[in-house]
Design a protein around this motif. Sequence first.
Motif, mmCIF file in Angstrom:
data_model
loop_
_atom_site.group_PDB
_atom_site.id
_atom_site.type_symbol
_atom_site.label_atom_id
_atom_site.label_comp_id
_atom_site.label_asym_id
_atom_site.label_seq_id
_atom_site.Cartn_x
_atom_site.Cartn_y
_atom_site.Cartn_z
ATOM 1 N N GLN A 354 -1.183 -5.811 11.962
ATOM 2 C CA GLN A 354 -2.248 -5.206 11.027
ATOM 3 C C GLN A 354 -2.461 -3.602 11.376
ATOM 4 O OE1 GLN A 354 -5.898 -6.999 9.933
ATOM 5 N NE2 GLN A 354 -6.436 -5.457 8.622
ATOM 6 N N SER A 355 -2.760 -3.449 12.715
ATOM 7 C CA SER A 355 -2.748 -2.187 13.408
ATOM 8 C C SER A 355 -1.553 -1.157 13.013
ATOM 9 C CB SER A 355 -2.983 -2.233 14.719
ATOM 10 O OG SER A 355 -4.068 -3.055 15.143
ATOM 11 N N TYR A 356 -0.494 -1.573 12.967
ATOM 12 C CA TYR A 356 0.795 -0.893 12.823
ATOM 13 C C TYR A 356 0.974 -0.699 11.251
ATOM 14 C CZ TYR A 356 5.163 1.190 13.448
ATOM 15 O OH TYR A 356 6.135 2.339 13.740
ATOM 16 N N ILE A 357 1.036 -1.742 10.529
ATOM 17 C CA ILE A 357 1.111 -1.743 9.178
ATOM 18 C C ILE A 357 0.396 -0.627 8.461
ATOM 19 C CG2 ILE A 357 1.265 -3.060 6.968
ATOM 20 C CD1 ILE A 357 2.151 -5.371 8.677
ATOM 21 N N ARG A 358 -0.991 -0.646 8.993
ATOM 22 C CA ARG A 358 -1.815 0.200 8.328
ATOM 23 C C ARG A 358 -1.317 1.583 8.113
ATOM 24 N NH1 ARG A 358 -5.508 -0.042 12.308
ATOM 25 N NH2 ARG A 358 -6.732 -1.700 11.431
ATOM 26 N N THR A 359 -0.668 1.814 9.185
ATOM 27 C CA THR A 359 -0.263 3.310 9.580
ATOM 28 C C THR A 359 0.772 3.849 8.490
ATOM 29 O OG1 THR A 359 1.367 3.036 11.020
ATOM 30 C CG2 THR A 359 -0.902 3.560 11.909
ATOM 31 N N LYS A 360 1.438 2.958 7.590
ATOM 32 C CA LYS A 360 2.536 3.157 6.727
ATOM 33 C C LYS A 360 2.297 2.976 5.289
ATOM 34 C CE LYS A 360 6.756 2.399 8.455
ATOM 35 N NZ LYS A 360 8.046 1.804 8.837
ATOM 36 N N GLN A 361 1.083 2.680 5.183
ATOM 37 C CA GLN A 361 0.704 2.498 3.615
ATOM 38 C C GLN A 361 0.507 4.004 2.884
ATOM 39 O OE1 GLN A 361 0.727 -0.637 2.611
ATOM 40 N NE2 GLN A 361 1.446 -0.776 4.722
ATOM 41 N N THR A 362 1.042 3.609 1.622
ATOM 42 C CA THR A 362 1.218 4.946 0.811
ATOM 43 C C THR A 362 0.428 4.876 -0.548
ATOM 44 O OG1 THR A 362 2.840 4.176 -0.471
ATOM 45 C CG2 THR A 362 3.473 5.549 1.521
ATOM 46 N N GLY A 363 -0.689 3.930 -0.572
ATOM 47 C CA GLY A 363 -1.493 3.704 -1.623
ATOM 48 C C GLY A 363 -2.609 2.855 -1.492
ATOM 49 N N TYR A 364 -3.548 2.578 -2.373
ATOM 50 C CA TYR A 364 -4.689 1.738 -2.270
ATOM 51 C C TYR A 364 -4.269 0.291 -2.217
ATOM 52 C CZ TYR A 364 -8.972 -1.129 -3.048
ATOM 53 O OH TYR A 364 -10.040 -1.802 -2.805
ATOM 54 N N LYS A 365 -3.020 -0.087 -3.010
ATOM 55 C CA LYS A 365 -2.683 -1.495 -3.181
ATOM 56 C C LYS A 365 -2.087 -1.922 -1.985
ATOM 57 C CE LYS A 365 0.452 -4.591 -5.885
ATOM 58 N NZ LYS A 365 0.862 -5.334 -4.545
ATOM 59 N N GLY A 366 -0.955 -1.144 -1.299
ATOM 60 C CA GLY A 366 -0.564 -1.482 0.003
ATOM 61 C C GLY A 366 -1.721 -1.752 0.951
ATOM 62 N N PHE A 367 -2.514 -0.680 1.109
ATOM 63 C CA PHE A 367 -3.930 -0.710 2.027
ATOM 64 C C PHE A 367 -4.540 -1.874 1.927
ATOM 65 C CE2 PHE A 367 -7.282 0.654 4.423
ATOM 66 C CZ PHE A 367 -6.923 1.571 5.452
ATOM 67 N N ARG A 368 -4.776 -2.167 0.763
ATOM 68 C CA ARG A 368 -5.710 -3.522 0.422
ATOM 69 C C ARG A 368 -4.931 -4.746 0.801
ATOM 70 N NH1 ARG A 368 -7.245 -7.498 -2.458
ATOM 71 N NH2 ARG A 368 -9.482 -8.003 -3.181
ATOM 72 N N ASP A 369 -3.879 -4.896 0.548
ATOM 73 C CA ASP A 369 -3.025 -5.941 1.037
ATOM 74 C C ASP A 369 -2.696 -6.294 2.416
ATOM 75 O OD1 ASP A 369 -2.329 -6.377 -1.816
ATOM 76 O OD2 ASP A 369 -0.436 -5.613 -1.742
ATOM 77 N N MET A 370 -2.883 -4.878 3.164
ATOM 78 C CA MET A 370 -2.751 -4.935 4.506
ATOM 79 C C MET A 370 -3.921 -5.407 5.254
ATOM 80 S SD MET A 370 -4.459 -2.959 7.161
ATOM 81 C CE MET A 370 -4.826 -1.487 6.084
#
Length: 729
Positions: A354-370
Amino acid sequence: MNRLFFLFILILCSCSTKETKNEILTEQERWEKHASNTQIIRDDFGVPHIYGKTDADAVFGLLYAQCEDDFNRVEQNYIWATGRLAEVEGEQALYSDLRAKLFMTQEEAEANFEKSPKWLQELCVAFADGINYYLAKHPEVKPKLLTRFEPWMPMYFSEGSIGGDIERIVTRKIKAFYESGMEIPEMEKLELQKKEELAEPQGSNGIAIAGKLTKSGNTLLLINPHTSFYFRGEVHVVSEEGLNAYGAVTWGQFFVYQGFNEKTGWMHTSTYTDVIDEFKESVVNMDGKLLYKYGEELRPVKNSEVVLAYKDGNELKEKTFPMYHTHHGPITHLVDGQWTSTAMMWEPVKALEQSYIRTKQTGYKGFRDMMDIRTNSSNNTVYADAEGNIAYFHGNFVPKRDTTYNYRKPVDGSNPNTDWQGLHTLDENIMLLNPENGWLQNCNSTPYTAALEFSPQKKNYPNYMSIDRENFRGVHAIDLLTDKKEHTLDGLIELAHDSYLPAFEALIPGLVKAYDNAPSTKIKEAIEELRTWDYRTSKSSVAMTLAHYYGTLYYKKGELPSGLTPMQRLIYWGQNSPMKERLDIFNEVISTLEADFGTWKKPWGEVNRYQRLNGDIRQAFNDDKPSIAVGFASGRWGALAAYGERYTNNTKKIYGTRGNSFVAVVEFGEKVKAKSMLAGGQSGDKNSPHFDDQAQPYADAQFKKVAFYKEDVIKRARKTYRPGEEITK
């Protein structure tokens, strides 16, 4: 068809050959391959911009650069996290080490690494390679203990916050249980409680502002963690696999913890969501076997041993400890004579993901999924993005519980109904997305005022999801944001450094009233200084000095009814405490200032100082050595730009140790814009030009522009090199 089949076989063989080749690379070959694929550009403030071909290359370069800046802190974090502190600091640290091992042994850490997904394993290997390559290239660096780093080590340090949840487990309680089978004495409990109450409060500020309230029409984000100084460095890490994150990295970790990429930004504030629970176990000894009651059955207590080393003079000695576990977690202490286990989030693989995936999100949907991974247990998250969204997530890991039980206190572990019943879904957690007022904030305060009338409603959530507790920083932030428009990047910096201190508006009038009821020549002039004060801090303010000493001494000596929050205490002392008590405490303040400085008429900047003499983790302050005047104040008084002390060296002046550390303001539009500040400087080496080049700008709230895009980085480049290359300073 045959041609297609042949091509398919060729591709498979090619992939297989490549994979086999990677698997048989020696460590030295891996190092050289990473180094050849990685470039580090240091800008005019020494911030490393790391460019890697792959994410693993970027991680390798990131850890190499961190070691260049402050290997001391990289090593220290892993000495502590892996449970080897006593080998450096002696026997008194054994129970910190035991605490670490109670939650995960080295064998368990290795097993977690082995079960990690391949992409995460590659990053963990690159983490170890980056540090080990640095040590190989810098034989002059002498580690205190760790001469080699391993890929399983990040499993111990997976989330990024200071100490994480584990530091909330008091080592004195562990010592009392595992050393003598006793409960910590009541007086010692009170001593610990009092010490915590007197300590500079921990916390952070996060503010997100929607485009409809900004001059540019773009969203703005304030990233304002309050940590111990020099706890995190400032970095920019980029790969050809979609990584492009800028912000603060906790020394020794391979992900940006507080920061942003081109499209999204994230700020964490410490949460007071209940994520750690204690279970009183009913343990019996039957024929030499330890069992604990659970419903109608008796279950075996898991019993193991751990051997811990500790430094004793020039010798290294060992001590063996038993370790006990139930299905709730490790036994950590006694409560009312009963063995008590502590349950907390401990899923290091998922937490690292989660800590790493967070840094690569490009919008709200991806961030929320993370966020749906749900292992960010100790923090809230304030979010903004280039799509125009602002959001708030209160907590992330929230166990489901039976609300008939009070989990603020230890519960009966023998009753299956007290067990956690899985996790709340993300939709069930306290969240906000694009509130109508156009802004949201969290300053470690209640989520139920995060966006005024558009905040989440307490009635919609179980009590354990959040304590409904406001603080003066939250009050301050709400006042600054309400009905304000035309926000800008520079305006957000000014807002974050607003000098008003609401706590003193609650506290000081009560002192003035007490004086008016019983005037005294000795303190008349000092009282008049406070009577006309506007409750704003500054370097030149004498009233600020008086107020700080008065509030601090009241915490030490004031009588206090039980059950009040820190905010309620100050209101009580301002309105309901005995008049004589107020005057007695203020008289002592005057005497103290006169004894220490020869006069009580001391401007705040002459008392409140910034000093960094060397790269030591704990600074030894000295009144006779150079320091810088600071006009900021403690977050206890409602200062958003928090500046306070957590320890002293018997000096007369006050020297900051925590508060504003890395701070950034970010604007998300067609291109991201940002400004940042770092307490002191990027380097822990006192001989580096970047040891203290940000100290005066820090005190003056003068932020630097962030170089995010490659063309801007190149314009400000001072050194460009690959890991392992000789560079001139």
